[in-house]
Enzyme design. Structure first.
Site, PDB file in Angstrom:
ATOM      1  N   ARG A  45      12.919   3.152  -3.315  1.00  0.00           N
ATOM      2  CA  ARG A  45      11.469   2.955  -3.077  1.00  0.00           C
ATOM      3  C   ARG A  45      11.258   1.695  -2.254  1.00  0.00           C
ATOM      4  O   ARG A  45      11.323   0.569  -2.765  1.00  0.00           O
ATOM      5  CB  ARG A  45      10.725   2.845  -4.402  1.00  0.00           C
ATOM      6  CG  ARG A  45       9.233   2.537  -4.223  1.00  0.00           C
ATOM      7  CD  ARG A  45       8.489   3.633  -3.524  1.00  0.00           C
ATOM      8  NE  ARG A  45       8.424   4.851  -4.327  1.00  0.00           N
ATOM      9  CZ  ARG A  45       7.912   5.989  -3.880  1.00  0.00           C
ATOM     10  NH1 ARG A  45       7.480   6.076  -2.636  1.00  0.00           N
ATOM     11  NH2 ARG A  45       7.850   7.078  -4.662  1.00  0.00           N
ATOM     12  N   ARG A  71      17.098  11.491   3.002  1.00  0.00           N
ATOM     13  CA  ARG A  71      16.999  10.172   2.349  1.00  0.00           C
ATOM     14  C   ARG A  71      17.681  10.107   0.987  1.00  0.00           C
ATOM     15  O   ARG A  71      17.802   9.049   0.399  1.00  0.00           O
ATOM     16  CB  ARG A  71      15.534   9.748   2.206  1.00  0.00           C
ATOM     17  CG  ARG A  71      14.718  10.646   1.277  1.00  0.00           C
ATOM     18  CD  ARG A  71      13.307  10.108   1.122  1.00  0.00           C
ATOM     19  NE  ARG A  71      12.492  10.961   0.253  1.00  0.00           N
ATOM     20  CZ  ARG A  71      11.314  10.626  -0.221  1.00  0.00           C
ATOM     21  NH1 ARG A  71      10.782   9.444   0.097  1.00  0.00           N
ATOM     22  NH2 ARG A  71      10.635  11.455  -0.989  1.00  0.00           N
ATOM     23  N   HIS A 141      10.134   5.765   7.637  1.00  0.00           N
ATOM     24  CA  HIS A 141       8.981   5.583   6.727  1.00  0.00           C
ATOM     25  C   HIS A 141       8.951   4.136   6.202  1.00  0.00           C
ATOM     26  O   HIS A 141       9.109   3.898   4.997  1.00  0.00           O
ATOM     27  CB  HIS A 141       9.160   6.586   5.580  1.00  0.00           C
ATOM     28  CG  HIS A 141       8.006   6.757   4.654  1.00  0.00           C
ATOM     29  ND1 HIS A 141       7.476   5.748   3.893  1.00  0.00           N
ATOM     30  CD2 HIS A 141       7.287   7.871   4.319  1.00  0.00           C
ATOM     31  CE1 HIS A 141       6.490   6.217   3.141  1.00  0.00           C
ATOM     32  NE2 HIS A 141       6.347   7.482   3.383  1.00  0.00           N
ATOM     33  N   ASP A 186      -3.949   7.314   3.637  1.00  0.00           N
ATOM     34  CA  ASP A 186      -2.794   8.165   3.943  1.00  0.00           C
ATOM     35  C   ASP A 186      -3.161   8.951   5.199  1.00  0.00           C
ATOM     36  O   ASP A 186      -3.746  10.028   5.123  1.00  0.00           O
ATOM     37  CB  ASP A 186      -2.512   9.115   2.770  1.00  0.00           C
ATOM     38  CG  ASP A 186      -1.130   9.734   2.846  1.00  0.00           C
ATOM     39  OD1 ASP A 186      -0.693  10.309   1.834  1.00  0.00           O
ATOM     40  OD2 ASP A 186      -0.490   9.613   3.910  1.00  0.00           O
ATOM     41  N   GLU A 245       4.557   4.101   9.781  1.00  0.00           N
ATOM     42  CA  GLU A 245       5.724   4.981   9.924  1.00  0.00           C
ATOM     43  C   GLU A 245       5.786   5.585  11.329  1.00  0.00           C
ATOM     44  O   GLU A 245       4.828   6.230  11.767  1.00  0.00           O
ATOM     45  CB  GLU A 245       5.643   6.082   8.868  1.00  0.00           C
ATOM     46  CG  GLU A 245       5.462   5.550   7.451  1.00  0.00           C
ATOM     47  CD  GLU A 245       4.896   6.567   6.498  1.00  0.00           C
ATOM     48  OE1 GLU A 245       5.163   7.792   6.678  1.00  0.00           O
ATOM     49  OE2 GLU A 245       4.176   6.154   5.561  1.00  0.00           O
TER      50      GLU A 245
END
Ligand code: TA6
Length: 271
Positions: A45, A71, A141, A186, A245
């Site tokens: 994270r 990932r 990201h 977002d 990102e």
């Protein structure tokens, strides 16, 4: 662990995941959560999760983990390099395996290159080794460490159309002002090739995010409520980061011809 006169950094073979980059004389530029699980099969994270071959949910009723499989898979170190200018380069590769084939991805080759120095540079190279076109989405990201999200703005996205994932994925037009975060944010900004600058007023710095081979830019911060449902983030960490990102997502998904190669590049520096 990378440590030279120019910078320090951390990179994990799981996900070819860069967790830290701190140029000499600076505060850490990337945030990795104090609660990140560092567990097999679970994305770290923070830092720079590599998102491939889909962004967000896979969609189409098809199986697969959020943000794709790259990932959480173990990548192979292809090479390392200590350069005469004091920067360090690391290259890692990911090839198809039984798990990717089971998800329908049996013919591709990924190479990720990271360069740790006064600037931080990344390249995500996708090669299509199949006999037919390969369609994919991708993102670096990146979680940027900032002093206070309430005193942070992002320029470079003026006039772009974005998909607002917090409002029914509606398409909206951003104006001439910086992107600011005062609630869960977002946003998938489409057809945006420009460099972004994170104005970290509380941190007393600007973080410049240049890119190439990327037609979308996502800005994300979970804010106060969504973060409570994230076991791998502290309840107050929403104040301390913003994701900007560099990606190719949604309308900007890539269709790569057989034998084709495409590179997503990102170069980060602090001013
Ligand atoms: O890039 C923003 C986003 O797609 C958000 O919707 C949120 O899900 C975030 O990525 C983190 O996703 P993750 O799967 O890492 O929890």
């Amino acid at each position: 662990m990378i440590s030279t006169a120019q910078a320090e950094g951390d990179l994990y073979t799981q996900g070819a995941h860069v967790a830290h980059w701190t140029p000499a004389g600076q505060k850490p530029v990337l945030l990795t959560s104090s609660k990140s699980l560092f567990a097999a099969g679970k994305a770290i994270r923070g830092g720079v999760p590599i998102i491939w071959p889909w962004f967000g949910g896979r969609g189409g009723g098809l199986p697969g983990p959020a943000h794709g499989f790259a990932r959480t898979m173990d990548w192979t170190v292809e090479g390392t390099e200590l350069r005469s200018d004091g920067s360090v380069g690391i290259a890692l590769v990911l090839a198809p395996n039984d798990a990717t084939k089971a998800l329908g991805f049996g013919a591709f080759h990924l190479r990720f290159r990271a360069s740790f120095g006064k600037t931080f540079e990344m390249e995500l190279e996708t090669r299509n080794t199949a006999g037919e076109a390969l369609k994919y989405e991708e993102a670096l990201h990146t979680y940027f460490a900032i002093g206070d999200i309430g005193k942070t703005g992002v320029t470079g996205l003026e006039g772009t159309t974005f998909i607002d994932k917090t409002d029914g994925f509606k398409r909206k037009q951003h104006g001439a002002e910086p992107v600011k975060v005062a609630k869960e944010t977002d946003q998938v900004h489409l057809n945006s090739q420009a460099a972004c600058v994170i104005h970290d007023a509380a941190g007393g710095r600007r973080i410049v995010v240049e890119k190439s081979g990327s037609d979308s830019t996502v800005v994300w911060n979970p804010w106060t409520e969504k973060i409570k449902g994230m076991a791998d983030m502290g309840p107050d960490e929403w104040r301390e980061f913003i994701c900007v990102e560099s990606c190719n997502a949604a309308d900007n998904a890539v269709t790569l011809a057989p034998g084709g190669t495409r590179v997503l590049r990102c170069a980060i520096r602090v001013e």
